[in-house]
Design a protein around this motif. Structure first.
Motif, PDB file in Angstrom:
ATOM      1  N   LEU A 114      -8.625  -4.190   4.161  1.00  0.00           N
ATOM      2  CA  LEU A 114      -8.645  -2.870   3.530  1.00  0.00           C
ATOM      3  C   LEU A 114      -8.308  -1.770   4.532  1.00  0.00           C
ATOM      4  CD1 LEU A 114     -11.765  -3.191   1.181  1.00  0.00           C
ATOM      5  CD2 LEU A 114      -9.335  -3.345   0.566  1.00  0.00           C
TER       6      LEU A 114
ATOM      7  N   VAL B 156      -4.720  -1.149   4.459  1.00  0.00           N
ATOM      8  CA  VAL B 156      -4.389  -0.278   3.325  1.00  0.00           C
ATOM      9  C   VAL B 156      -4.742   1.165   3.680  1.00  0.00           C
ATOM     10  CG1 VAL B 156      -4.756   0.166   0.875  1.00  0.00           C
ATOM     11  CG2 VAL B 156      -4.857  -2.184   1.732  1.00  0.00           C
ATOM     12  N   PHE B 157      -5.889   1.355   4.337  1.00  0.00           N
ATOM     13  CA  PHE B 157      -6.315   2.682   4.788  1.00  0.00           C
ATOM     14  C   PHE B 157      -5.254   3.325   5.676  1.00  0.00           C
ATOM     15  CE2 PHE B 157      -8.034   4.924   8.471  1.00  0.00           C
ATOM     16  CZ  PHE B 157      -8.756   5.964   7.889  1.00  0.00           C
TER      17      PHE B 157
ATOM     18  N   GLU C 264      -2.096   4.307   3.631  1.00  0.00           N
ATOM     19  CA  GLU C 264      -2.259   5.541   2.858  1.00  0.00           C
ATOM     20  C   GLU C 264      -2.423   6.752   3.769  1.00  0.00           C
ATOM     21  OE1 GLU C 264      -1.611   5.452  -0.185  1.00  0.00           O
ATOM     22  OE2 GLU C 264      -1.647   3.276  -0.395  1.00  0.00           O
TER      23      GLU C 264
ATOM     24  N   GLN D 248      -7.041   7.127  -2.170  1.00  0.00           N
ATOM     25  CA  GLN D 248      -7.861   6.067  -2.739  1.00  0.00           C
ATOM     26  C   GLN D 248      -7.450   4.718  -2.145  1.00  0.00           C
ATOM     27  OE1 GLN D 248      -8.028   5.968  -7.043  1.00  0.00           O
ATOM     28  NE2 GLN D 248      -7.894   8.196  -7.207  1.00  0.00           N
ATOM     29  N   VAL D 249      -8.439   3.867  -1.913  1.00  0.00           N
ATOM     30  CA  VAL D 249      -8.209   2.472  -1.547  1.00  0.00           C
ATOM     31  C   VAL D 249      -9.003   1.630  -2.524  1.00  0.00           C
ATOM     32  CG1 VAL D 249      -8.637   0.679   0.176  1.00  0.00           C
ATOM     33  CG2 VAL D 249      -7.760   2.895   0.896  1.00  0.00           C
ATOM     34  N   HIS D 250      -8.362   0.609  -3.109  1.00  0.00           N
ATOM     35  CA  HIS D 250      -8.994  -0.179  -4.157  1.00  0.00           C
ATOM     36  C   HIS D 250      -9.339  -1.585  -3.680  1.00  0.00           C
ATOM     37  CE1 HIS D 250      -7.988   3.101  -6.784  1.00  0.00           C
ATOM     38  NE2 HIS D 250      -6.690   2.945  -6.567  1.00  0.00           N
TER      39      HIS D 250
ATOM     40  N   GLY E  17      -3.708   0.911  -3.018  1.00  0.00           N
ATOM     41  CA  GLY E  17      -4.144   2.262  -2.684  1.00  0.00           C
ATOM     42  C   GLY E  17      -3.160   3.283  -3.202  1.00  0.00           C
TER      43      GLY E  17
ATOM     44  N   THR F 228      -2.056   7.670  -2.555  1.00  0.00           N
ATOM     45  CA  THR F 228      -2.254   8.965  -1.910  1.00  0.00           C
ATOM     46  C   THR F 228      -1.645  10.035  -2.792  1.00  0.00           C
ATOM     47  OG1 THR F 228      -2.138   7.969   0.295  1.00  0.00           O
ATOM     48  CG2 THR F 228      -1.811  10.343   0.161  1.00  0.00           C
TER      49      THR F 228
ATOM     50  N   LEU G 219     -13.430   3.648  -0.731  1.00  0.00           N
ATOM     51  CA  LEU G 219     -12.853   4.212   0.479  1.00  0.00           C
ATOM     52  C   LEU G 219     -13.915   4.927   1.303  1.00  0.00           C
ATOM     53  CD1 LEU G 219     -10.546   4.806   2.347  1.00  0.00           C
ATOM     54  CD2 LEU G 219      -9.852   6.696   0.850  1.00  0.00           C
TER      55      LEU G 219
END
Length: 241
Positions: free
Chosen positions: A50, A53-54, A57, A75-77, A82, A84, A142
């Motif tokens: 994750l 992904v962070f 974004e 957002q990160v799912h 994700g 932005t 997140l």
């Protein structure tokens, strides 16, 4: 220090680096394989995926801010996706910034891990990014990810400074290797192997005058990310020499 001792020290550092990268690569590729499919979903490793992904974004958001736009939220799912939300900025720079920025940060983390001072700087900047994103996060996953990694890095840093458990460099290196590998893998999976019309590459192809579709841009971005990965390994070995 005699030349032979200096050479032995350099060889040792290079050896530790190569072995660490090799082990991390094997672990990352092993847990991301489909057999067994549940291994990658473990509590221990999912946060690190994750984090890729962070950084993806966050790279979109940073490109937006650098081109005078506004970041409305990130957002990160849990499904490792994700989004932005941006307003303004230069769209054709914001779109590729996710994948290319992610691979760039992977390279930065790998290079930073070659020295304790640069490791501390990278960890400090990463902590700052986590704090900033915490305030623009639009979902609790997140926010929890940011808080969890702030606490995790703070503990690792405290152990680094006060005990003999000195793993801060390896944590930064692991994040860098994972981010570099998965930026290449995600480009292939999201943009090349299957064509998703809502992908960054397809959107980029719509606004770019160059006669290249989303798959073509995916190939180009993938090659750039792979170059970043190879360059980071080569430059790290040069620094350690």
């Amino acid at each position: 220090m005699p030349d032979w001792e200096l050479q032995r020290c350099c060889d040792h550092n290079q050896g530790v680096f190569i072995i660490s990268v090799a082990v991390f690569t094997v672990v990352i590729l092993a847990v991301s394989s489909s057999s067994p499919p549940s291994l990658w979903r473990t509590v221990l490793l999912t946060p690190f995926k994750l984090i890729t992904v962070f950084l993806h974004e966050t790279s979109h958001a940073l490109a937006c801010k650098l081109t005078c736009g506004d970041v409305e939220g990130i957002q990160v799912h849990a499904n490792e996706g994700g989004v932005t939300h941006t307003r303004g900025g230069i769209y054709w720079l914001i779109l590729p910034a996710g994948y290319l920025g992610s691979s760039f940060w992977g390279m930065v983390f790998i290079l930073a891990s070659t020295n304790l001072l640069t490791t501390r700087i990278a960890a400090g900047c990463f902590l700052l990014a986590l704090v900033v994103v915490l305030f623009v996060a639009q979902n609790w996953l997140l926010r929890g990810l940011c808080i969890g990694f702030i606490i995790f890095l703070a503990i690792v840093w405290l152990l680094q400074e006060t005990t003999t458990v000195r793993i801060l460099r390896f944590v930064i290196l692991f994040i860098g290797v994972m981010n570099s590998l998965f930026s290449v893998y995600d480009i292939y999976d999201d943009l090349i192997s299957r064509r998703v019309h809502s992908s960054d590459a397809e959107k980029f192809a719509e606004i770019c005058p160059c006669p290249c579709n989303g798959v073509g841009w995916g190939v180009i971005w993938g090659l750039i990310s792979f170059i970043f990965l190879c360059a980071s390994i080569y430059l790290a070995l040069v620094i350690l020499s």
